[in-house]
Design an enzyme around this catalytic site. Sequence first.
Site, PDB file in Angstrom:
ATOM      1  N   GLU A   1       5.328  15.307 -12.538  1.00 27.79           N
ATOM      2  CA  GLU A   1       4.973  15.009 -13.928  1.00 27.79           C
ATOM      3  C   GLU A   1       6.138  15.112 -14.912  1.00 27.79           C
ATOM      4  O   GLU A   1       6.256  14.296 -15.818  1.00 27.79           O
ATOM      5  CB  GLU A   1       3.829  15.919 -14.403  1.00 27.79           C
ATOM      6  CG  GLU A   1       2.459  15.515 -13.875  1.00 27.79           C
ATOM      7  CD  GLU A   1       2.102  16.159 -12.553  1.00 27.79           C
ATOM      8  OE1 GLU A   1       3.014  16.659 -11.852  1.00 27.79           O
ATOM      9  OE2 GLU A   1       0.909  16.160 -12.198  1.00 27.79           O
TER      10      GLU A   1
ATOM     11  N   GLY B   1      -1.684  14.520  -9.918  1.00 27.57           N
ATOM     12  CA  GLY B   1      -3.124  14.731  -9.798  1.00 27.57           C
ATOM     13  C   GLY B   1      -3.621  14.666  -8.355  1.00 27.57           C
ATOM     14  O   GLY B   1      -4.664  15.240  -8.037  1.00 27.57           O
TER      15      GLY B   1
HETATM   16  N1  CAA Z   1      -0.747   5.526 -11.508  1.00 23.24           N
HETATM   17  C1  CAA Z   1      -0.936   4.194 -11.585  1.00 23.24           C
HETATM   18  N2  CAA Z   1      -0.458   3.325 -10.662  1.00 23.24           N
HETATM   19  C2  CAA Z   1       0.226   3.824  -9.627  1.00 23.24           C
HETATM   20  C3  CAA Z   1       0.475   5.223  -9.498  1.00 23.24           C
HETATM   21  C4  CAA Z   1      -0.055   6.075 -10.492  1.00 23.24           C
HETATM   22  N3  CAA Z   1       0.098   7.408 -10.428  1.00 23.24           N
HETATM   23  N4  CAA Z   1       1.210   5.417  -8.370  1.00 23.24           N
HETATM   24  C5  CAA Z   1       1.421   4.204  -7.838  1.00 23.24           C
HETATM   25  N5  CAA Z   1       0.816   3.236  -8.576  1.00 23.24           N
HETATM   26  C6  CAA Z   1       0.815   1.797  -8.353  1.00 23.24           C
HETATM   27  C7  CAA Z   1       2.158   1.171  -8.708  1.00 23.24           C
HETATM   28  O1  CAA Z   1       2.216   0.933 -10.089  1.00 23.24           O
HETATM   29  C8  CAA Z   1       2.132  -0.092  -7.894  1.00 23.24           C
HETATM   30  O2  CAA Z   1       1.306  -1.035  -8.550  1.00 23.24           O
HETATM   31  P1  CAA Z   1       1.831  -2.570  -8.784  1.00 23.24           P
HETATM   32  O3  CAA Z   1       1.922  -3.102  -7.398  1.00 23.24           O
HETATM   33  O4  CAA Z   1       0.746  -3.167  -9.601  1.00 23.24           O
HETATM   34  O5  CAA Z   1       3.146  -2.475  -9.466  1.00 23.24           O
HETATM   35  C9  CAA Z   1       1.385   0.316  -6.621  1.00 23.24           C
HETATM   36  O6  CAA Z   1       0.661   1.517  -6.974  1.00 23.24           O
HETATM   37  C10 CAA Z   1       2.304   0.634  -5.468  1.00 23.24           C
HETATM   38  O7  CAA Z   1       3.252   1.616  -5.898  1.00 23.24           O
HETATM   39  P2  CAA Z   1       4.853   1.405  -5.767  1.00 23.24           P
HETATM   40  O8  CAA Z   1       5.209  -0.027  -5.777  1.00 23.24           O
HETATM   41  O9  CAA Z   1       5.494   2.291  -6.785  1.00 23.24           O
HETATM   42  O10 CAA Z   1       5.090   1.986  -4.309  1.00 23.24           O
HETATM   43  P3  CAA Z   1       6.441   2.628  -3.735  1.00 23.24           P
HETATM   44  O11 CAA Z   1       6.258   2.716  -2.268  1.00 23.24           O
HETATM   45  O12 CAA Z   1       7.629   1.915  -4.269  1.00 23.24           O
HETATM   46  O13 CAA Z   1       6.479   4.113  -4.367  1.00 23.24           O
HETATM   47  C11 CAA Z   1       5.544   6.245  -5.056  1.00 23.24           C
HETATM   48  C12 CAA Z   1       5.502   5.074  -4.040  1.00 23.24           C
HETATM   49  C13 CAA Z   1       6.855   7.018  -4.883  1.00 23.24           C
HETATM   50  C14 CAA Z   1       4.361   7.147  -4.743  1.00 23.24           C
HETATM   51  C15 CAA Z   1       5.454   5.658  -6.491  1.00 23.24           C
HETATM   52  O14 CAA Z   1       4.351   4.796  -6.558  1.00 23.24           O
HETATM   53  C16 CAA Z   1       5.287   6.703  -7.562  1.00 23.24           C
HETATM   54  O15 CAA Z   1       6.253   7.381  -7.919  1.00 23.24           O
HETATM   55  N6  CAA Z   1       4.068   6.839  -8.153  1.00 23.24           N
HETATM   56  C17 CAA Z   1       3.814   7.702  -9.264  1.00 23.24           C
HETATM   57  C18 CAA Z   1       3.728   9.154  -8.821  1.00 23.24           C
HETATM   58  C19 CAA Z   1       3.545  10.066 -10.019  1.00 23.24           C
HETATM   59  O16 CAA Z   1       4.390  10.177 -10.882  1.00 23.24           O
HETATM   60  N7  CAA Z   1       2.382  10.741 -10.078  1.00 23.24           N
HETATM   61  C20 CAA Z   1       2.063  11.663 -11.125  1.00 23.24           C
HETATM   62  C21 CAA Z   1       1.165  10.989 -12.123  1.00 23.24           C
HETATM   63  S1  CAA Z   1       1.009  11.942 -13.599  1.00 23.24           S
HETATM   64  C22 CAA Z   1      -0.251  13.015 -13.301  1.00 23.24           C
HETATM   65  O17 CAA Z   1      -0.773  13.111 -12.207  1.00 23.24           O
HETATM   66  C23 CAA Z   1      -0.662  13.803 -14.504  1.00 23.24           C
HETATM   67  C24 CAA Z   1      -1.608  14.935 -14.277  1.00 23.24           C
HETATM   68  O18 CAA Z   1      -1.315  15.916 -13.601  1.00 23.24           O
HETATM   69  C25 CAA Z   1      -2.885  14.932 -14.956  1.00 23.24           C
END
Ligand code: CAA
Length: 258
Positions: A136, A113
């Site tokens: 995703e 997103g």
């Molecule tokens: N939603 C909710 N929380 C999120 C998030 C997300 N998309 N991305 C990161 N966070 C949160 C983590 O849960 C974490 O929270 P806690 O400390 O409470 O555990 C905090 O942010 C920090 O993140 P990380 O510890 O994971 O940080 P990192 O440096 O290890 O990794 C990252 C960074 C690679 C960006 C990893 O956070 C990640 O992979 N995030 C998810 C990315 C993702 O998959 N996005 C797509 C979402 S689905 C979508 O968007 C659907 C749509 O099109 C409508």
Amino acid sequence: KMDYKNILFEYKNAIAYITINRSKQLNALNAETIAELSSAITLAENDKSIKCMIITGAEDKAFVAGADIKEFANYSKKEGENLARKGQEILFDLLENCGTPSIAAINGFALGGGLELAMACHIRIASENAKMGLPEVSLGVIPGYGGTQRLANLVGKGKAMEMITTAGMILAADAKSWGLVNYFCTQEELIPLAETIASKIIRNSPSAIAKAIKAVNAGFEEGINGFEVEKKEFGNCFESEEFKEGTNAFLEKRKANF
Ligand code: CAA
């Protein structure tokens, strides 16, 4: 300055600065943040003194790391479809069709997103640390905020298919060569670069810009002939005060004052 919980909204020199401000969650978009962004963009569009928007993420790690995964983890099929439908309507389509141009200043992770939000902006620039992707399918979902459509429009079907099916991230240099961002620069230079682009935009006729945005977007809409929209909007310019001011200023060899 307006008061929101999840975003910062500031305004100076005809530019609105909209900053997604949930850095603990890497600025992930929950429903409340989407509603606040929608309200800020509507406000900017209706305020004639605002001529350009710069959208960025708080702190230096993330632009937006996607939709908030915690929020939709237990959704049903119907709730999932509604999430995509409502989000697209109140934010992503609103932003893309907004007559006030927007610049996404991608200052870090722009995933899911987050990249979809940047792609709904009219112009994108990125800092060197930015990482962009649509991950995703690694979560068992697909992009739901317009990503399957806008990414293919921006980088072509082949590269969009690769980014979406591999769920991988690309760096700023590749994003630039693929046409996903227009420029990239250091983190320090990112907002100044956005401001340089904005400073060129705000000199021009806001009503002409709004009509141009409408005509460009029309070409990407199913069943609408972009050339026809262009002709109509071209004609509409001739009854605007700004057209009179712009052409008179040219003939009188002075700067237009819109
Ligand atoms: N939603 C909710 N929380 C999120 C998030 C997300 N998309 N991305 C990161 N966070 C949160 C983590 O849960 C974490 O929270 P806690 O400390 O409470 O555990 C905090 O942010 C920090 O993140 P990380 O510890 O994971 O940080 P990192 O440096 O290890 O990794 C990252 C960074 C690679 C960006 C990893 O956070 C990640 O992979 N995030 C998810 C990315 C993702 O998959 N996005 C797509 C979402 S689905 C979508 O968007 C659907 C749509 O099109 C409508």
